[in-house]
Scaffold this motif. Structure first.
Motif, PDB file in Angstrom:
ATOM      1  N   MET A   1       0.848  -1.184   0.000  1.00 17.56           N
ATOM      2  CA  MET A   1       0.000   0.000   0.000  1.00 17.56           C
ATOM      3  C   MET A   1       0.888   1.241   0.000  1.00 17.56           C
ATOM      4  N   GLY A   2       0.616   2.159  -0.906  1.00 16.31           N
ATOM      5  CA  GLY A   2       1.396   3.390  -0.983  1.00 16.31           C
ATOM      6  C   GLY A   2       1.008   4.367   0.110  1.00 16.31           C
ATOM      7  N   GLN A   3       1.577   5.550   0.005  1.00 19.50           N
ATOM      8  CA  GLN A   3       1.278   6.613   0.963  1.00 19.50           C
ATOM      9  C   GLN A   3      -0.193   6.998   0.847  1.00 19.50           C
ATOM     10  N   LEU A   4      -0.913   6.974   1.960  1.00 14.98           N
ATOM     11  CA  LEU A   4      -2.323   7.360   1.966  1.00 14.98           C
ATOM     12  C   LEU A   4      -2.461   8.873   1.958  1.00 14.98           C
ATOM     13  N   LYS A   5      -3.417   9.366   1.175  1.00 10.19           N
ATOM     14  CA  LYS A   5      -3.738  10.791   1.228  1.00 10.19           C
ATOM     15  C   LYS A   5      -4.469  11.070   2.533  1.00 10.19           C
ATOM     16  N   THR A   6      -4.320  12.303   3.027  1.00  9.52           N
ATOM     17  CA  THR A   6      -4.911  12.693   4.304  1.00  9.52           C
ATOM     18  C   THR A   6      -6.086  13.623   4.086  1.00  9.52           C
ATOM     19  N   ILE A   7      -7.195  13.309   4.761  1.00  5.97           N
ATOM     20  CA  ILE A   7      -8.386  14.155   4.734  1.00  5.97           C
ATOM     21  C   ILE A   7      -8.539  14.805   6.101  1.00  5.97           C
ATOM     22  N   ALA A   8      -8.671  16.124   6.107  1.00  6.75           N
ATOM     23  CA  ALA A   8      -8.945  16.871   7.336  1.00  6.75           C
ATOM     24  C   ALA A   8     -10.441  17.206   7.344  1.00  6.75           C
ATOM     25  N   TRP A   9     -11.141  16.720   8.351  1.00  6.41           N
ATOM     26  CA  TRP A   9     -12.592  16.884   8.465  1.00  6.41           C
ATOM     27  C   TRP A   9     -12.946  17.892   9.543  1.00  6.41           C
ATOM     28  N   ASP A  10     -13.905  18.746   9.255  1.00  5.55           N
ATOM     29  CA  ASP A  10     -14.568  19.521  10.298  1.00  5.55           C
ATOM     30  C   ASP A  10     -15.504  18.558  11.022  1.00  5.55           C
ATOM     31  N   ILE A  11     -15.905  18.899  12.226  1.00  2.00           N
ATOM     32  CA  ILE A  11     -16.801  18.014  12.984  1.00  2.00           C
ATOM     33  C   ILE A  11     -18.252  18.472  12.861  1.00  2.00           C
ATOM     34  N   PHE A  83     -17.385   6.620   5.194  1.00  2.00           N
ATOM     35  CA  PHE A  83     -16.279   6.096   5.992  1.00  2.00           C
ATOM     36  C   PHE A  83     -16.262   4.571   5.965  1.00  2.00           C
ATOM     37  N   ILE A  84     -17.423   3.958   6.104  1.00  2.00           N
ATOM     38  CA  ILE A  84     -17.488   2.491   6.108  1.00  2.00           C
ATOM     39  C   ILE A  84     -16.974   1.924   4.790  1.00  2.00           C
ATOM     40  N   LYS A  85     -17.329   2.568   3.674  1.00  2.00           N
ATOM     41  CA  LYS A  85     -16.940   2.056   2.352  1.00  2.00           C
ATOM     42  C   LYS A  85     -15.550   2.505   1.914  1.00  2.00           C
ATOM     43  N   GLN A  86     -15.180   3.755   2.227  1.00  2.22           N
ATOM     44  CA  GLN A  86     -13.949   4.343   1.685  1.00  2.22           C
ATOM     45  C   GLN A  86     -12.907   4.732   2.736  1.00  2.22           C
ATOM     46  N   GLY A  87     -13.299   4.727   4.000  1.00  2.00           N
ATOM     47  CA  GLY A  87     -12.426   5.257   5.047  1.00  2.00           C
ATOM     48  C   GLY A  87     -11.039   4.652   5.101  1.00  2.00           C
ATOM     49  N   ASN A  88     -10.935   3.358   4.837  1.00  2.00           N
ATOM     50  CA  ASN A  88      -9.631   2.696   4.922  1.00  2.00           C
ATOM     51  C   ASN A  88      -8.662   3.126   3.826  1.00  2.00           C
ATOM     52  N   ILE A  93      -7.910  13.106   9.853  1.00  2.00           N
ATOM     53  CA  ILE A  93      -7.742  13.938  11.038  1.00  2.00           C
ATOM     54  C   ILE A  93      -8.967  14.837  11.129  1.00  2.00           C
ATOM     55  N   VAL A  94      -9.191  15.426  12.292  1.00  2.00           N
ATOM     56  CA  VAL A  94     -10.224  16.443  12.394  1.00  2.00           C
ATOM     57  C   VAL A  94      -9.585  17.762  12.764  1.00  2.00           C
ATOM     58  N   ILE A  95     -10.186  18.821  12.255  1.00  2.00           N
ATOM     59  CA  ILE A  95      -9.813  20.186  12.621  1.00  2.00           C
ATOM     60  C   ILE A  95     -11.113  20.952  12.813  1.00  2.00           C
ATOM     61  N   THR A  96     -11.363  21.336  14.044  1.00  2.00           N
ATOM     62  CA  THR A  96     -12.615  22.000  14.376  1.00  2.00           C
ATOM     63  C   THR A  96     -12.321  23.343  15.013  1.00  2.00           C
ATOM     64  N   SER A  97     -13.327  24.166  15.071  1.00  2.50           N
ATOM     65  CA  SER A  97     -13.214  25.457  15.742  1.00  2.50           C
ATOM     66  C   SER A  97     -14.308  25.512  16.805  1.00  2.50           C
ATOM     67  N   VAL A  98     -13.933  25.203  18.018  1.00  3.01           N
ATOM     68  CA  VAL A  98     -14.838  25.239  19.164  1.00  3.01           C
ATOM     69  C   VAL A  98     -14.155  26.009  20.280  1.00  3.01           C
ATOM     70  N   GLY A 115     -13.624   6.879  15.668  1.00  2.74           N
ATOM     71  CA  GLY A 115     -12.284   6.502  16.123  1.00  2.74           C
ATOM     72  C   GLY A 115     -11.649   5.360  15.342  1.00  2.74           C
ATOM     73  N   VAL A 116     -12.453   4.573  14.662  1.00  2.00           N
ATOM     74  CA  VAL A 116     -11.901   3.509  13.815  1.00  2.00           C
ATOM     75  C   VAL A 116     -10.999   4.112  12.745  1.00  2.00           C
ATOM     76  N   TRP A 117     -11.348   5.301  12.252  1.00  2.00           N
ATOM     77  CA  TRP A 117     -10.621   5.929  11.149  1.00  2.00           C
ATOM     78  C   TRP A 117      -9.841   7.174  11.578  1.00  2.00           C
ATOM     79  N   ILE A 118     -10.434   7.997  12.422  1.00  2.00           N
ATOM     80  CA  ILE A 118      -9.813   9.272  12.798  1.00  2.00           C
ATOM     81  C   ILE A 118      -8.919   9.051  14.006  1.00  2.00           C
ATOM     82  N   ARG A 119      -7.661   9.454  13.882  1.00  2.00           N
ATOM     83  CA  ARG A 119      -6.701   9.219  14.962  1.00  2.00           C
ATOM     84  C   ARG A 119      -6.118  10.505  15.533  1.00  2.00           C
TER      85      ARG A 119
END
Length: 193
Positions: A1-11, A83-88, A93-98, A115-119
């Motif tokens: 498996m190559g380098q995974l791209k990173t997705i930053a999610w708002d919550i 996430f269930i279909k594509q998350g792996n 990561i998450v980035i929120t403004s609270v 938590g299965v996907w976001i670390r």
């Protein structure tokens, strides 16, 4: 498996339906005279639409975030199914403004539901009256630029989207009444490559 791209999610209003649930479960109960519908919340923050001060709106939202209602929110169905279909296939990561006081509740909700996907949890503190904490980043875009790891950024706020794009991160807008997106959530998620 190559380098995974990173997705930053708002919550809030991306992974969950915070504004909708806060409005229906808290605001309308506390303000039965309120004559507007969720779909009419075309500004975020919506304090002017609601006819209150920014501080009154923020206090109500923060009280909801700190309540059991926030922890009981279910994830947005389309997002969770993605996430269930594509998350792996990606790193997340998450980035929120609270506000600082609500960050632990946000982190708990994220790790309980994703938590299965976001670390990794990050936040740019949203300002609150009489709170003085160091400002490392002026917005999510400056945080993402500092981090230098995100390939995609997903948010519901057009200003955050612009800031992330200015930082060189491909950004995807999740449709909400306040952002004018004409796509569905599923169509927006198809923009992740």
């Amino acid at each position: 498996m190559g380098q995974l791209k990173t997705i930053a999610w708002d919550i809030d209003d991306v992974l969950n339906d915070l504004m909708l649930l806060w409005f229906e479960e808290k605001w309308l109960n506390d303000h039965p005279e309120c004559g507007i519908q969720y779909e009419e919340i075309i500004d975020n923050p919506p304090h002017k639409i609601l006819g209150v001060s920014l501080q009154e709106y923020q206090k109500s939202l923060d009280d909801y975030r700190l309540s059991i209602c926030y922890q009981q929110m279910v994830p947005v169905n389309e997002i969770k199914n993605w996430f269930i279909k594509q998350g792996n296939n990606y790193r997340h990561i998450v980035i929120t403004s609270v506000p600082l006081i609500c960050a632990p509740a946000s982190a708990q909700w994220v790790f309980k539901n994703f938590g299965v996907w976001i670390r990794s949890f990050h936040f740019v503190p949203s300002k609150r009256k009489n709170q003085h904490i160091p400002e490392y980043d002026k917005d999510k875009g400056s945080f993402l630029k500092w981090l230098g790891k995100a390939d995609f950024f997903i948010d519901d706020n057009t200003e955050n989207i612009k800031a992330a794009e200015n930082a060189g991160v491909k950004s995807i807008l999740i449709p909400r009444p306040w952002n004018g997106s004409q796509k569905t959530i599923s169509e927006s998620l198809m923009l992740i490559e």
